[in-house]
Design an enzyme around this catalytic site. Sequence first.
Site, PDB file in Angstrom:
ATOM      1  N   GLU A 423      -9.735   7.733  41.643  1.00 41.46           N
ATOM      2  CA  GLU A 423      -9.701   7.882  43.095  1.00 41.46           C
ATOM      3  C   GLU A 423     -10.961   7.298  43.737  1.00 41.46           C
ATOM      4  OE1 GLU A 423      -8.766  11.925  44.099  1.00 41.46           O
ATOM      5  OE2 GLU A 423      -6.785  11.800  43.186  1.00 41.46           O
ATOM      6  N   GLU A 501      -2.337  11.031  37.737  1.00 46.05           N
ATOM      7  CA  GLU A 501      -2.718  12.387  38.175  1.00 46.05           C
ATOM      8  C   GLU A 501      -1.678  12.926  39.141  1.00 46.05           C
ATOM      9  OE1 GLU A 501      -6.233  14.307  40.835  1.00 46.05           O
ATOM     10  OE2 GLU A 501      -6.889  12.956  39.223  1.00 46.05           O
TER      11      GLU A 501
END
Length: 811
Positions: A423, A501
């Site tokens: 991220e 994820e």
Amino acid sequence: MAVLLVCGCKTDFKRFESDRKVSFNAGWEFTLEAKEGVGNGGLDDRNWSEVKIPHDWSIAGEIKQENPSGSQGGFYPGGIGYYRKSFSYDSSWDGKNVSVTFDGIMSNSEVWINGQSLGTRPNGYVGFTYDLTLYLIVGENVLLVKADNSAQPNSRWYTGAGIYRNVWLNVKNKIAVAQNGTYIVAEDISNKSATIKIETVVENTTGDKADIQVVSIIQNRAGEQVAEIQNDQSIDANGQSTLNQKMTISNPACWSFDDPNMYLLLTKLVSNGEVIDEYETPFGVRDIRFEIETGFWLNGENIKVKGVNNHHDGGPVGAAVPDDVLYRRLKILKDMGCNAIRTAHNPFSPEFYHMADTMGFLVMDEIFDEWIASWPWEDYKDRGKVTHGYHEHFEEWSQRDLTDIIVRDRNHPSIFMWSVGNEIPDQCYPEGPERLKPLMETVHRLDPTRPVTAGCCFIHLANDTGFSSLLDVTGYNGGGGSVFYEKDKAVYPNRKFIATEIPHSFQTRGYYQTQTDMRSPQQGIHVPNLTESEVFADYTNKYYSSSYDNSSVRISARDSWRRTDSLAYVAGEFRWTGYDYLGEAIKGWPARFFNFGIIDLCGFPKDHYYYYQSQWTDEPMVHILPHWTWPGLEGKVIPVWTYSNADEVELYLNGKSLGAKSNKGQQNLTWDVTYQPGELRAIARTNGKVVSEKVMKTAGAPASVEVIADKNAFKADGLSCVHLEVNILDGDGNFVPNAGNQLKFEISGPVENIGLDNGDPLDLNSTKLNERKVFNGKALMILQSTGQPGEVLVKVSSQGLASASIKLKSL
């Protein structure tokens, strides 16, 4: 794709010592108070205390709202700690090179030997080695370590603090295989043969040119020699050389989930007929590849990656995780059907990779959680995710850290992907692809056999900058609407997909709500309320999350896996997370963590565990939720769910059938049951035959304590651990799922309590105490050997309940 062979240690993951490498964990002293005299080895003796390495001082500290780690760090303390070790020079070191390896110091460390600074290292997750040879003196020597974890917050989760991983002393001849100096790749793998390519780096720290022979021997797991090759090699004075060799293994036993077969490469350096160095490298032979339309392939078989994300902490023990604790955690995941682990979001300990090799897990080895940028809605884009995070060091240290991890870990067969970021906000800016390229180039240069990925959220922004399209395999995190893959598949038909994820779903063990609690459902798939009004209204607590799979972000566990399993081009998914982990307490004080895990902080499975087991395993099973002890809800309709891998499930209440339902193609089955105390029974059938059964009984008042040990005897080595599961039972021996009794532990014998917990995010008591409440009926104590043999007696009592005792042996 060529395939890497692997490992870096003995297949017995509990012991890694060799003639060249010995444990240097003993004899350390620690202080949090020393301020003056750093570097001269003479810090105030009055402040030192003996500690056992690995050591995490943060987990033993007081959890306070004002601690600057904040909710991200679980409100645990940081600070600056110093470690000191005195050791005598050994005459056997004469004429040899001596170095020290730290597998992990959290964080911003500096190391001195006899007052001489050896260097600094900011990244607490990356191990490093310092050469001591020039600074050692005959007589007493002093190592001094500073671990500076005072700049907070420096992470988005609990980091721990101190020398929290192993320390090793390395002693080798002046001519020797370099540390992590072998690189093994298996190619052209078939049932008949496999080509083994070996790259060996040899160092010569003498002042003379050396002519030697490099002998490489491969042994199978039975210790039998299966291949050998020998080559002459010249190494310049004070230089190093790289030798490439190639051998063939006949009828190779490939590494896989079910049979994680390992080979051993024994490298011998011979000079004038004498062996002057030996170096061992375990490895495994396996073939991996990703295909655009069909996802991941292992040894010619199309496999779905059934993975979890895990952080590095060990729950009650903090960041200093003993081997036995780590093994138990992995074994619980293995029994669930998990076949892959993502190291969220930094490298793990060497022991983890050895266990993954020998237990049969795939590993997505992730290196960084942040680079430089912050999120696009922030005012300043070059300030990272947290105030004192890795963005402060990325430009100076990222290439060094990345290189050290790749070279250390690239021989592990378990590792099937490298992830260079999670991220990363940089993905949203034009600078992102330019920062990605040199990282990918380094990985491809050091290890061309594995693909590079990164976990991308806000995938639309990563697509716009071109970041996501640069990756060998594009990782999709659930954040920012990165839930649907079909749109990107249409736009990027040659992209390789993996869910890195997702889902982010929440459960608290033993806690239930029938009203759905979803964040950003408009960006995913909404789960309807299970009932018109809340059935468990008296049990509402914002820090706890429902175990019905109706508390999540964007998508539930069931919908996420259903989509992943049905889309052939999605290689698999890593759900967030396998275990609850300390920190990232998103609801704030007074919680020390949140409820992300399939398994709680103690290793007790939640209901989601059995959902995944029903989808990921073939061993017949059935599970019922919720529990069946609900005083005051008599006459209320309660949704009862089952998870099973059988063809059908029939549910009974107090002996009366509530109907059988087909389970084929279902994620779960549900019955609306009017609550009355008694017995729920689920019977699972396949092909008309009963294959599994589960009974849930209404519990009465707490009456006794039950203690279950995972072993009754353990080694007196100062390392081995015993896990004590404590349950509260009623007068008939039924588990009491809503019990909250206070426990007291009395321990005698050569063990120490290294962690007592219950899985409750709101319990802020120290895990080092011998008293704690159970949470929803359960608690866990972890005992560790003190190094002495003898008998151990543990008595567990609770006021008003029958106590329990258990005897153990330290051998």
